[in-house]
Scaffold this motif. Structure first.
Motif, PDB file in Angstrom:
ATOM      1  N   ASN A  51      24.694 -60.269 -48.890  1.00 39.38           N
ATOM      2  CA  ASN A  51      25.885 -60.259 -48.062  1.00 39.38           C
ATOM      3  C   ASN A  51      26.568 -61.633 -48.006  1.00 39.38           C
ATOM      4  N   ASN A  52      26.662 -62.305 -49.147  1.00 38.81           N
ATOM      5  CA  ASN A  52      27.311 -63.614 -49.260  1.00 38.81           C
ATOM      6  C   ASN A  52      26.759 -64.635 -48.265  1.00 38.81           C
ATOM      7  N   ARG A  53      25.478 -64.905 -48.429  1.00 43.85           N
ATOM      8  CA  ARG A  53      24.849 -65.947 -47.619  1.00 43.85           C
ATOM      9  C   ARG A  53      23.906 -66.745 -48.502  1.00 43.85           C
ATOM     10  N   ALA A  54      23.457 -67.868 -47.988  1.00 41.28           N
ATOM     11  CA  ALA A  54      22.583 -68.764 -48.752  1.00 41.28           C
ATOM     12  C   ALA A  54      21.271 -68.935 -48.004  1.00 41.28           C
ATOM     13  N   LEU A  55      20.186 -68.945 -48.770  1.00 41.73           N
ATOM     14  CA  LEU A  55      18.848 -69.140 -48.201  1.00 41.73           C
ATOM     15  C   LEU A  55      18.205 -70.349 -48.875  1.00 41.73           C
ATOM     16  N   TRP A  56      17.823 -71.330 -48.067  1.00 47.55           N
ATOM     17  CA  TRP A  56      17.179 -72.541 -48.578  1.00 47.55           C
ATOM     18  C   TRP A  56      15.671 -72.373 -48.565  1.00 47.55           C
ATOM     19  N   SER A  57      15.012 -72.928 -49.576  1.00 52.11           N
ATOM     20  CA  SER A  57      13.544 -72.987 -49.575  1.00 52.11           C
ATOM     21  C   SER A  57      13.122 -74.316 -50.193  1.00 52.11           C
ATOM     22  N   GLU A  58      11.958 -74.790 -49.809  1.00 55.91           N
ATOM     23  CA  GLU A  58      11.460 -76.082 -50.291  1.00 55.91           C
ATOM     24  C   GLU A  58      10.232 -75.941 -51.171  1.00 55.91           C
ATOM     25  N   HIS A  59       9.551 -74.807 -51.109  1.00 62.17           N
ATOM     26  CA  HIS A  59       8.274 -74.675 -51.821  1.00 62.17           C
ATOM     27  C   HIS A  59       8.358 -73.581 -52.861  1.00 62.17           C
ATOM     28  N   PRO A  60       7.876 -73.753 -54.040  1.00 58.07           N
ATOM     29  CA  PRO A  60       7.149 -74.935 -54.523  1.00 58.07           C
ATOM     30  C   PRO A  60       8.073 -76.104 -54.859  1.00 58.07           C
ATOM     31  N   ALA A  61       9.360 -75.855 -55.018  1.00 54.08           N
ATOM     32  CA  ALA A  61      10.343 -76.916 -55.290  1.00 54.08           C
ATOM     33  C   ALA A  61      11.643 -76.535 -54.587  1.00 54.08           C
ATOM     34  N   PRO A  62      12.533 -77.515 -54.357  1.00 57.53           N
ATOM     35  CA  PRO A  62      13.787 -77.188 -53.675  1.00 57.53           C
ATOM     36  C   PRO A  62      14.574 -76.108 -54.427  1.00 57.53           C
ATOM     37  N   ALA A  63      14.979 -75.085 -53.669  1.00 65.81           N
ATOM     38  CA  ALA A  63      15.736 -73.988 -54.266  1.00 65.81           C
ATOM     39  C   ALA A  63      16.728 -73.449 -53.244  1.00 65.81           C
ATOM     40  N   LEU A  64      17.775 -72.871 -53.771  1.00 67.85           N
ATOM     41  CA  LEU A  64      18.795 -72.241 -52.941  1.00 67.85           C
ATOM     42  C   LEU A  64      19.073 -70.880 -53.551  1.00 67.85           C
ATOM     43  N   THR A  65      18.865 -69.832 -52.765  1.00 66.41           N
ATOM     44  CA  THR A  65      19.153 -68.486 -53.235  1.00 66.41           C
ATOM     45  C   THR A  65      20.488 -68.055 -52.653  1.00 66.41           C
ATOM     46  N   LEU A  66      21.398 -67.692 -53.552  1.00 66.44           N
ATOM     47  CA  LEU A  66      22.706 -67.188 -53.142  1.00 66.44           C
ATOM     48  C   LEU A  66      22.654 -65.668 -53.167  1.00 66.44           C
ATOM     49  N   CYS A  67      22.750 -65.065 -52.007  1.00 72.15           N
ATOM     50  CA  CYS A  67      22.755 -63.606 -51.891  1.00 72.15           C
ATOM     51  C   CYS A  67      24.218 -63.170 -51.925  1.00 72.15           C
ATOM     52  N   LEU A  68      24.614 -62.551 -53.037  1.00 69.01           N
ATOM     53  CA  LEU A  68      26.033 -62.330 -53.323  1.00 69.01           C
ATOM     54  C   LEU A  68      26.414 -60.859 -53.375  1.00 69.01           C
ATOM     55  N   ARG A  69      27.605 -60.567 -52.888  1.00 63.19           N
ATOM     56  CA  ARG A  69      28.177 -59.230 -53.061  1.00 63.19           C
ATOM     57  C   ARG A  69      28.559 -59.028 -54.523  1.00 63.19           C
ATOM     58  N   THR A  70      29.223 -60.043 -55.098  1.00 64.28           N
ATOM     59  CA  THR A  70      29.603 -60.009 -56.515  1.00 64.28           C
ATOM     60  C   THR A  70      29.381 -61.405 -57.101  1.00 64.28           C
ATOM     61  N   PRO A  71      29.130 -61.493 -58.401  1.00 64.43           N
ATOM     62  CA  PRO A  71      28.923 -62.810 -59.015  1.00 64.43           C
ATOM     63  C   PRO A  71      30.120 -63.756 -58.849  1.00 64.43           C
ATOM     64  N   THR A  72      31.313 -63.224 -58.670  1.00 62.06           N
ATOM     65  CA  THR A  72      32.487 -64.079 -58.518  1.00 62.06           C
ATOM     66  C   THR A  72      32.482 -64.845 -57.196  1.00 62.06           C
ATOM     67  N   ASP A  73      31.636 -64.442 -56.253  1.00 64.85           N
ATOM     68  CA  ASP A  73      31.530 -65.138 -54.965  1.00 64.85           C
ATOM     69  C   ASP A  73      30.614 -66.357 -55.034  1.00 64.85           C
ATOM     70  N   ALA A  74      29.927 -66.560 -56.154  1.00 64.04           N
ATOM     71  CA  ALA A  74      28.892 -67.597 -56.251  1.00 64.04           C
ATOM     72  C   ALA A  74      29.422 -68.991 -55.925  1.00 64.04           C
ATOM     73  N   GLY A  75      30.548 -69.379 -56.495  1.00 61.62           N
ATOM     74  CA  GLY A  75      31.071 -70.721 -56.260  1.00 61.62           C
ATOM     75  C   GLY A  75      31.387 -70.981 -54.805  1.00 61.62           C
ATOM     76  N   ARG A  76      32.026 -70.034 -54.167  1.00 60.99           N
ATOM     77  CA  ARG A  76      32.400 -70.186 -52.755  1.00 60.99           C
ATOM     78  C   ARG A  76      31.163 -70.261 -51.861  1.00 60.99           C
ATOM     79  N   VAL A  77      30.167 -69.397 -52.104  1.00 64.63           N
ATOM     80  CA  VAL A  77      28.960 -69.382 -51.277  1.00 64.63           C
ATOM     81  C   VAL A  77      28.140 -70.657 -51.509  1.00 64.63           C
ATOM     82  N   LEU A  78      28.052 -71.096 -52.754  1.00 66.20           N
ATOM     83  CA  LEU A  78      27.327 -72.330 -53.065  1.00 66.20           C
ATOM     84  C   LEU A  78      27.988 -73.527 -52.384  1.00 66.20           C
ATOM     85  N   GLU A  79      29.295 -73.643 -52.521  1.00 62.24           N
ATOM     86  CA  GLU A  79      29.981 -74.778 -51.902  1.00 62.24           C
ATOM     87  C   GLU A  79      29.809 -74.761 -50.387  1.00 62.24           C
ATOM     88  N   LYS A  80      29.911 -73.591 -49.775  1.00 59.00           N
ATOM     89  CA  LYS A  80      29.748 -73.497 -48.321  1.00 59.00           C
ATOM     90  C   LYS A  80      28.355 -73.960 -47.909  1.00 59.00           C
TER      91      LYS A  80
END
Length: 188
Positions: A51-80
Motif C-alpha cells: 500500500n505504498n509504504r516503506a519498511l526499514w530493517s537493520e538485520h542482517p544488513a540495512p535494507a528498505l522494503t518498498l511496498c508498492l501498488r505499482t512499480p511506477t510508485d517506487a521513486g516517490r515512495v523511496l524518496e519519501k
C-alpha cells in the motif's frame, strides 16, 4: 564592475566550463535489490506488493522494503522514506551542535536544491538538502555545523571558519570529501 569582471573573467569562464562539462549521474533505476548509499553505507532496496509504504530493517544488513501498488510508485515512495529518515536524523544533529555552540536549535526544513547542500536564514532557519542522507555522518555533521555557524557569522570570514573549527577541526578535509561525494550522488 567592469574592472571586477576583467580581473576575474578567467575564473568565471573556467567555472562555467567545469559546470558545462560535468558528468551527470545516471538516473537511479529502482529495481529489487538495487543498492544505494545511505549514511555512507550500502542500503539494499527491496520491492514488494503493498500500500505504498516503506519498511526499514537493520538485520542482517540495512535494507528498505518498498511496498508498492505499482512499480511506477517506487521513486516517490523511496524518496519519501529517505526524506523522513533525513529529517529525523538532521533534527537530532542540529539540536546537538546548536547546543554545543550555545544556540537555540533553529527551524529545520529540507530542500532538493541541485547545487546547495544547505542554507541558513536568520528568519526562516536552516534548510538542508535531503540527499545528504546518502553521505557519511561526519559529512552531514560538517554541513550542519557550517550552517549553524552562519547564525553567528553570515559570511565566510575567518571568524566564521573559526566557529566551524571549534566543532569540526577537520572541516577542510570534510569540505573536499563533500565535493567528491557530490559528484557521485545518485541521480533522481
Amino acid at each position: 564592475v567592469e574592472s571586477l569582471i576583467l580581473k576575474h573573467g578567467d575564473w568565471v569562464a573556467q567555472k562555467l566550463d567545469e559546470w558545462r562539462n560535468r558528468s551527470r549521474p545516471e538516473p537511479l533505476k529502482i529495481v529489487d535489490g538495487v543498492r544505494l548509499p545511505m549514511l555512507g553505507e550500502a542500503l539494499t532496496v527491496r520491492l514488494a506488493l503493498g500500500n505504498n509504504r516503506a519498511l526499514w530493517s537493520e538485520h542482517p544488513a540495512p535494507a528498505l522494503t518498498l511496498c508498492l501498488r505499482t512499480p511506477t510508485d517506487a521513486g516517490r515512495v523511496l524518496e519519501k522514506a529517505l526524506r523522513e529518515k533525513a529529517l529525523h536524523l538532521f533534527a537530532e544533529r542540529l539540536a546537538r551542535y546548536a547546543a554545543q555552540l550555545g544556540l537555540k536549535a533553529p527551524t529545520l526544513s529540507l530542500s532538493a536544491a541541485r547545487t546547495r547542500w544547505g542554507s541558513c536564514s536568520l528568519r526562516s532557519g536552516i534548510r538542508l538538502n535531503w540527499r545528504l542522507i546518502h553521505f557519511p555522518l561526519h559529512i552531514i555533521d560538517y554541513v550542519v555545523v557550517h550552517e549553524l555557524a552562519h547564525l553567528r557569522e553570515m559570511n565566510h570570514s575567518p571568524r566564521f571558519w573559526a566557529i566551524v573549527e571549534t566543532i569540526c577541526p577537520d572541516h577542510k578535509a570534510a569540505r573536499a570529501e563533500l565535493k567528491n561525494l557530490a559528484a557521485q550522488c545518485p541521480g533522481w
